[in-house]
Design an enzyme around this catalytic site. Structure first.
Site, mmCIF file in Angstrom:
data_model
loop_
_atom_site.group_PDB
_atom_site.id
_atom_site.type_symbol
_atom_site.label_atom_id
_atom_site.label_comp_id
_atom_site.label_asym_id
_atom_site.label_seq_id
_atom_site.Cartn_x
_atom_site.Cartn_y
_atom_site.Cartn_z
ATOM 1 N N CYS A 80 0.769 -1.031 -0.113
ATOM 2 C CA CYS A 80 0.094 -0.137 0.095
ATOM 3 C C CYS A 80 0.916 1.192 -0.112
ATOM 4 O O CYS A 80 1.574 1.371 0.957
ATOM 5 C CB CYS A 80 -1.002 -0.147 1.215
ATOM 6 S SG CYS A 80 -1.831 1.241 1.461
ATOM 7 N N ASN A 81 0.821 2.162 -1.071
ATOM 8 C CA ASN A 81 1.462 3.167 -1.006
ATOM 9 C C ASN A 81 1.309 4.370 0.033
ATOM 10 O O ASN A 81 2.208 4.814 0.790
ATOM 11 C CB ASN A 81 1.234 4.116 -2.294
ATOM 12 C CG ASN A 81 1.718 3.269 -3.846
ATOM 13 O OD1 ASN A 81 2.853 3.310 -4.286
ATOM 14 N ND2 ASN A 81 0.966 2.372 -4.100
ATOM 15 N N THR A 82 -0.097 4.187 0.203
ATOM 16 C CA THR A 82 -0.462 5.337 1.533
ATOM 17 C C THR A 82 0.110 5.207 2.604
ATOM 18 O O THR A 82 0.785 5.709 3.576
ATOM 19 C CB THR A 82 -1.979 5.278 1.536
ATOM 20 O OG1 THR A 82 -2.549 5.413 0.239
ATOM 21 C CG2 THR A 82 -2.716 6.321 2.304
ATOM 22 N N CYS A 190 -0.887 3.753 -6.775
ATOM 23 C CA CYS A 190 -1.965 3.060 -5.626
ATOM 24 C C CYS A 190 -1.903 1.620 -6.265
ATOM 25 O O CYS A 190 -2.240 1.647 -7.279
ATOM 26 C CB CYS A 190 -3.115 3.936 -5.495
ATOM 27 S SG CYS A 190 -4.539 2.936 -4.800
HETATM 28 N N1 DGL Z 1 -4.137 0.477 -2.158
HETATM 29 C C1 DGL Z 1 -3.619 1.578 -1.649
HETATM 30 C C2 DGL Z 1 -2.391 2.408 -1.719
HETATM 31 O O1 DGL Z 1 -1.554 1.791 -2.499
HETATM 32 C C3 DGL Z 1 -4.566 2.181 -0.712
HETATM 33 C C4 DGL Z 1 -5.653 2.827 -1.155
HETATM 34 C C5 DGL Z 1 -6.660 3.526 -0.315
HETATM 35 O O2 DGL Z 1 -6.850 2.696 0.845
HETATM 36 O O3 DGL Z 1 -6.659 4.713 -0.193
HETATM 37 O O4 DGL Z 1 -2.314 3.611 -1.503
#
Ligand code: DGL
Length: 272
Positions: A80-82, A190
């Site tokens: 997860c990037n976030t 994301c």
């Molecule tokens: N899949 C996630 C990312 O890569 C999180 C997205 C989210 O939950 O807002 O950021």
């Protein structure tokens, strides 16, 4: 600090995301390392992380990591990037286990651009994190970056609404400023967005390259396993386990539809 569980090379790899997005990373790991078992946690009951407070994102990550460590995983992929940009530094200071995180691939995009402009699709939290500001500062030089917070897309993907009119409309709206600015590379910042590559590709056309880091992350996982000497000794294809905090038939169906490798039936991850 020694890594937890690093003595057991046949232990599973832990991997998690706010929801099903990290399955795009799990699929790349399955492709490269088919014998490595994974335990995947989708925190779908709390998706999206992209608009939650950084404290809440950290708290969710801790709950999931405690669970993964209780399952004796040998390495954890923050798919997860976030979550990576919000708190991986803190997580590394709190836990002895090794982490592999995911960041938007702006470096390869900036290196490859011919027009000098790239676009980045990501969550609001990713784009406003100090870590992302640092990434931009470090690599942008004289190139331009058009950043776009893609509110609502994660929910569309969680619901498997890939080709819905609403999803396509959102994509057109989010991609338009990048195309107008002449971006020739678009970073999928994301892990959910990889599942919309086809739809994004149709809008931006073949002259625009989509930058998805999932294969590079799988390679990084392989490198960590080799460096830590915890590559599995198993010779048969792994059977992974999937957990979701939103335990209903729809979410189970979504997880199982997107997952490419072998898995045992999706189970409840009851941590709310
Ligand atoms: N899949 C996630 C990312 O890569 C999180 C997205 C989210 O939950 O807002 O950021």
């Amino acid at each position: 600090m020694p890594s937890l569980n690093s003595h057991n090379r046949d232990a599973p790899i832990g991997i998690f995301d706010s929801g099903v997005g990290g399955i795009s990373i799990a699929n790349a790991i399955t492709k490269l390392l088919p014998n490595e078992e994974m335990i995947y946690v989708a925190d779908s009951a709390n998706a999206p992380y992209g608009e939650k407070s950084p404290d809440l994102v950290l708290a969710r990550c801790q709950r999931i990591i405690d669970f993964l460590i209780s399952q004796k995983v040998k390495l954890i992929v923050v798919a997860c990037n976030t979550a990576t940009l919000t708190c991986i530094g803190k997580l590394r200071s709190l836990y002895a286990i090794d982490f592999v995180g995911v960041e938007p691939g702006i470096k390869p995009a900036l290196q490859a651009t011919q027009t000098g402009v790239i676009g980045v699709m990501a969550t609001a939290n990713t784009l406003k994190s100090p870590q992302y500001a640092q990434l931009q500062k470090r690599f942008s030089g004289d190139k331009a970056i058009v950043n776009q917070a893609c509110k609502g897309l994660v929910e569309q993907i969680e619901n498997l609404h890939f080709d819905d009119a609403q999803t396509i409309e959102m994509l057109q709206q989010y991609l338009d400023p990048m195309l107008k600015a002449n971006a020739d590379h678009i970073v999928l910042g994301c892990t959910h967005y990889g599942f919309l590559s086809e739809q994004i590709g149709k809008i931006v056309g073949r002259q625009t390259t989509l930058v998805n880091t999932s294969e590079a992350i799988a390679k990084q996982v392989e490198n960590r396993l080799i460096a830590l000497d915890i590559f599995t000794s198993k010779k048969q294809k792994a059977n992974s386990r999937i957990y979701s905090s939103q335990f209903d038939e729809k979410t189970r169906f979504t997880c199982e539809t997107l997952w490419h490798g072998n898995f045992t039936k999706t189970s409840a991850f009851d941590i709310n």
